[in-house]
Design an enzyme around this catalytic site. Structure first.
Site, PDB file in Angstrom:
ATOM      1  N   ASP A  35      45.879  50.888  58.801  1.00  0.00           N
ATOM      2  CA  ASP A  35      46.893  50.321  57.946  1.00  0.00           C
ATOM      3  C   ASP A  35      45.907  50.094  56.674  1.00  0.00           C
ATOM      4  O   ASP A  35      44.843  49.163  56.657  1.00  0.00           O
ATOM      5  CB  ASP A  35      47.240  49.143  58.531  1.00  0.00           C
ATOM      6  CG  ASP A  35      48.537  48.780  57.624  1.00  0.00           C
ATOM      7  OD1 ASP A  35      49.472  49.158  57.044  1.00  0.00           O
ATOM      8  OD2 ASP A  35      48.360  47.464  57.228  1.00  0.00           O
ATOM      9  N   ASP A 113      49.742  46.763  46.048  1.00  0.00           N
ATOM     10  CA  ASP A 113      49.586  45.939  44.687  1.00  0.00           C
ATOM     11  C   ASP A 113      50.065  46.756  43.627  1.00  0.00           C
ATOM     12  O   ASP A 113      49.836  47.914  43.442  1.00  0.00           O
ATOM     13  CB  ASP A 113      48.294  45.421  44.352  1.00  0.00           C
ATOM     14  CG  ASP A 113      47.438  44.601  45.216  1.00  0.00           C
ATOM     15  OD1 ASP A 113      48.474  43.796  45.872  1.00  0.00           O
ATOM     16  OD2 ASP A 113      46.267  44.090  45.119  1.00  0.00           O
TER      17      ASP A 113
END
Length: 235
Positions: A35, A113
């Site tokens: 991940d 982000d």
């Protein structure tokens, strides 16, 4: 805590030698789920609990979040889970190259982000070199899963992935976005967005048998696609 760090700053460009599966997990032979951008780690903490047959590794560029997630992992004595601090675009490629064949079987990039400005394109988490490193580490049929609640974030990730030619969507998945997540656990951001009755844009890819292009070739093609106005000849 600041939500963003600049991955291109000198500090985050220093490559780190990440430990191999033997140093991370009690049984290094289990398939690995990587991940990228694991944040505070709540997603992987829950997933590792419901999928004990997998090893789960979260990598995150914000060191305090990694330390907090690793403390929770240690407190629960979860031997199929680990968190590491690093810049994925600098340190993960070598780690994947060192893995035994077909050890890495799933990669996820979830709610990265949002770097919206054109001058910040190089700060996006999914860069051509990282995508090709993922493709090289995954055997045909293994999975790359991506999701975001921001179209301006997910659309370039999808465009780059499809431009590489190394991945295909499952035939049964609707376009442009699949409905439910293929994973049995939701991230904190995912739960928040869904609670607000807002959309989540998801796409699942499977590695195909297409040979990898060179990084330079994909970067050149991606530059033409991602900056079309800058590559239009002046009349």
């Amino acid at each position: 805590m600041r939500q963003h760090v600049n991955p291109l700053s000198r500090f985050f460009q220093l490559p780190l030698e990440l430990p191999g599966p033997e140093a991370l997990f009690d049984d290094p032979n289990r398939p690995i789920h990587l991940d990228i951008g694991s944040a505070r780690g709540q997603f992987l903490l829950a997933l590792a609990d419901v999928q004990p047959e997998w090893n789960h590794l979260g990598v995150e560029i914000r060191r305090p979040l990694v330390a907090a997630a690793q403390r929770d992992r240690d407190a629960r004595e979860m031997q199929n889970l680990h968190f590491l601090f690093c810049n994925a675009n600098v340190s993960v490629q070598g780690w994947m190259e060192a893995l035994p064949p077909d050890r890495l079987q799933r990669v996820s990039i979830q709610f990265p982000d949002p770097w919206f400005k054109k001058r910040h394109q190089k700060r996006r988490v999914l860069q051509p070199a990282l995508l090709l490193a993922i493709a090289a580490a995954l055997q045909p049929g293994r999975e790359l899963f991506m999701q975001s609640d921001v179209l301006e974030v997910i659309e370039p990730m999808v465009a780059l992935t499809e431009l590489s030619g190394c991945f295909e969507r499952p035939e049964a998945d609707p376009r442009p976005w699949r409905g439910p997540s293929p994973l049995p656990v939701q991230t904190e951001r995912e739960r928040y967005v869904l609670d607000q009755e807002l959309p989540v844009y998801r796409v699942l890819y499977q590695r195909n048998t297409t040979p990898l292009p060179s990084v330079a070739d994909l970067e050149q093609r991606w530059e033409r696609v991602d900056n079309p106005a800058e590559n239009t000849p002046t009349p």
